[in-house]
Motif scaffolding. Structure first.
Motif: not given
Length: 93
Positions: A36, A90-91, A88, A93, A27-31, A33
């Motif tokens: 970061s 900045r990203y 939270k 999600v 879930e976090l990989s495409p953003t 994050m």
């Protein structure tokens, strides 16, 4: 016999945690994050905080715990919360 039950429970817990971690990472990989620096600093602070808490648990057996260690724990906890809030923001999600 009890070691079989303990090993089974540990295996089940590991399987559940691994499955959820893989879902969260997907879930976090495409953003972006996971790349970061804030994410890695927050993770490092979490590990450091757990280490300090384990140190306090070990030191509690006989000697008094220095006040500087408590101040460091509270400061790391506060910084980790601020980094979490920045992530939270900045990203979202």
């Amino acid at each position: 016999m009890s070691w079989i039950i303990g090993l089974t429970l540990f295996g089940l817990a590991y399987w559940q945690v691994r499955r959820r971690a893989l879902e969260r990472a997907a879930e976090l990989s495409p953003t972006g994050m996971l790349r970061s620096p804030l994410y890695w600093i927050g993770s490092g602070l979490s590990v450091l905080l757990v280490g300090f808490v384990l140190l306090v648990g070990q030191m509690y057996r006989g000697a008094p715990i220095p006040a500087g260690l408590w101040i460091a724990i509270v400061a790391i906890f506060g910084v980790a919360l601020m980094i979490r809030r920045a992530l939270k923001w900045r990203y979202p999600v």
